[in-house]
Enzyme design. Structure first.
Site, short mmCIF file in Angstrom:
data_model
loop_
_atom_site.label_atom_id
_atom_site.label_comp_id
_atom_site.label_asym_id
_atom_site.label_seq_id
_atom_site.Cartn_x
_atom_site.Cartn_y
_atom_site.Cartn_z
N ARG A 21 87.61 -115.20 105.64
CA ARG A 21 87.67 -114.44 104.37
C ARG A 21 88.86 -113.51 104.21
NH1 ARG A 21 84.58 -118.19 102.33
NH2 ARG A 21 82.34 -117.94 102.67
N ASP A 79 80.72 -124.06 110.17
CA ASP A 79 80.91 -123.76 108.74
C ASP A 79 80.46 -122.32 108.46
OD1 ASP A 79 81.60 -123.90 106.08
OD2 ASP A 79 80.00 -125.29 105.51
N HIS A 132 79.14 -114.01 103.33
CA HIS A 132 79.24 -113.53 101.94
C HIS A 132 78.71 -112.12 101.85
CE1 HIS A 132 80.54 -117.23 100.02
NE2 HIS A 132 79.62 -117.90 100.67
N ASN A 141 90.74 -121.48 102.71
CA ASN A 141 90.36 -121.12 101.33
C ASN A 141 90.22 -119.60 101.18
OD1 ASN A 141 88.02 -121.08 102.90
ND2 ASN A 141 86.67 -121.58 101.18
ZN LIG Z 1 83.11 -127.30 102.99
#
Ligand SMILES: [Zn+2]
Length: 459
Positions: free
Chosen positions: A64, A333, A337, A94
């Protein structure tokens, strides 16, 4: 540098293909001695107590940073990794901005150094600029800077033509494309795995076909590219359906250069949990209402994840793939959050589970239930991912209990259970559906690069 002695433990070394009673001695951060015990010395030492294994490698974790440090930072993510027994972590690109140029990689590397953590931080670069799916990112520059693969994860590589170019270019650089297999046209508005649970709860179905269609596309493009670029390699991450894994099984049998991973949550949990069941996948029927298996409220958003928690049959297929080697690795994974991103209705909640600290516990639950062997579980966290990385780790040739190498190992006690609580998680992301539950196997010590990465308070 650290000293450590563990006597009369169960050693598991997948690199050497060996497990059994033994002892280790770490002196000055170096694994000085690995002694295998036999006969009277080994008496009473079994695999159900203290286990020593090589440090775990996670091929897929979201840290993050930069961009969403409220959910996780490189420092908190590496602390969470160490608490989970991981000594090497591959950060996904990402972030915001996306890791699509070397400057972002330099930032997270600086954050890792500043954290003081000895856990090794690796990273995947984005496949496309801004992960927008339109133009290839600067793959050559990213490779020179040291990324270990390329992924637009969070989303699939958008089109077959971009994937074709990416596989060819990355292949020439000796790096894999890591794809999140999802046909977005089939998942628009989808909320939970298409099946009994989604139907009863009134959630829009997320079809297995969305993953399977994407895997079929990826494999077809790979087969095409590999004729001209023999170094092209595809890694499919977090596969979750029986059909997708069957495609990979057949592609491997046909000799295609493809590898894949499955997650702890797709192995151990099912969509029944969204209804309020809390039984393991191998105990599930798929219809928790008729079994009166509901023990919690429905729609817990900690369970919203992409791909979604699937049926018991799909979870069993993930386990079968792990056991037979179709799945090369378990990747967490890890997707932390903030609370605010989860405190909404189920279909609006951010996708992801904060999972790097509970991965070992979920795999040990499967081992305890006789669904998975302990050596296979450890291999899926060590030699399996190391092979996918192809030596691009500081531990390249020594992902095992290797005398004379910097100590890189985890010590956990299978006789001890721990309760998952928000406070117990080092991750900033407290979004775990396991909060409040007990897991087997408490991590006592994690050492990376000869230094203490995690030590249980009472160890
Ligand atoms: Zn994914």
């Amino acid at each position: 540098m650290t000293d450590l002695e563990i006597s009369r433990a169960w050693l598991v070394d997948p690199a050497a293909g060996r497990e059994g009673p033994g002892e280790i001695v770490v002196r000055g951060g170096v694994l000085d001695a690995v002694t295998w015990l036999s006969g009277a010395e080994a008496k009473g030492v079994g695999p159900d107590g203290v286990v020593v294994a090589p440090g775990f490698i996670d091929l897929h974790a979201h840290l993050r940073e930069p961009g969403n440090e409220d959910a996780e930072t490189v420092a908190s993510g590496l602390a969470a990794a160490a608490h989970g027994g991981f000594t090497t972590v591959c950060a996904m690109p990402n972030t915001d901005p996306a890791l699509d140029e070397p400057g972002v990689l330099a930032r997270i590397r600086a954050a890792a150094v500043a954290s003081g953590s000895p856990v090794e931080l690796l990273a995947h670069g984005a496949v496309t600029a801004g992960r927008a799916g339109e133009q290839l990112a600067a793959l050559g520059e990213l490779a020179d800077a040291g990324v270990v693969g390329f992924s637009d994860d969070g989303a699939p590589v958008k089109t077959g033509s971009i994937l074709r170019a990416a596989l060819a270019y990355a292949g020439a650089l000796g790096l894999p494309i890591v794809d999140h297999a999802e046909d977005a046209g089939l998942t628009a508005g989808a909320e939970a795995n298409d099946g009994v649970v989604a139907t009863v709860l009134g959630l829009r179905g997320w079809p297995a076909a969305a993953e399977e269609a994407a895997v079929a596309r990826d494999l077809a493009v790979l087969a095409d590219v590999v004729r001209d670029v023999p170094g092209a390699r595809l890694h499919l991450t977090h596969l979750s359906t029986a059909g997708a894994l069957d495609f990979v099984r057949r592609a491997k049998a046909a000799g295609l250069p493809v590898s894949c991973d499955v997650t702890p949550h797709h192995l151990a949990l099912t969509d029944e949990w969204v209804a309020g069941a809390r039984r393991w996948a191998w105990e599930a029927s798929g219809d928790p209402w008729s079994d009166q298996a509901l023990v919690a409220g429905p729609y817990a958003t900690a369970l919203r994840v992409n791909p979604p928690l699937r049926s018991p049959a799909d979870a069993a297929a993930c386990m079968a793939a792990l056991v037979d080697g179709t799945a090369d690795a378990v990747a967490t994974d890890h997707a932390p959050h903030t609370e605010v991103d989860k405190a909404v209705e189920f279909g609006q909640a951010a996708n992801g589970i904060s999972g790097i600290e509970t991965a070992l516990g979920l795999l040990l639950a499967a081992v305890d239930a006789g669904r998975l062997s302990l050596p296979r579980a450890i291999a899926a966290l060590t030699t399996g991912p190391a092979t996918v990385l192809g030596g691009r780790s500081r531990r390249a040739g020594s992902v095992g209990l290797v005398e004379g190498a910097p100590a890189d190992l985890v010590v956990f006690d299978r006789a001890e259970r721990w309760t998952v609580t928000a406070d117990a998680l080092a991750s900033r992301g407290k979004n775990s559906p396991l909060v409040g539950m007990e897991l087997p196997g408490r991590v006592m010590v994690t050492m990376a690069a000869g230094r203490m990465a995690y030590e249980a308070p009472d160890a």
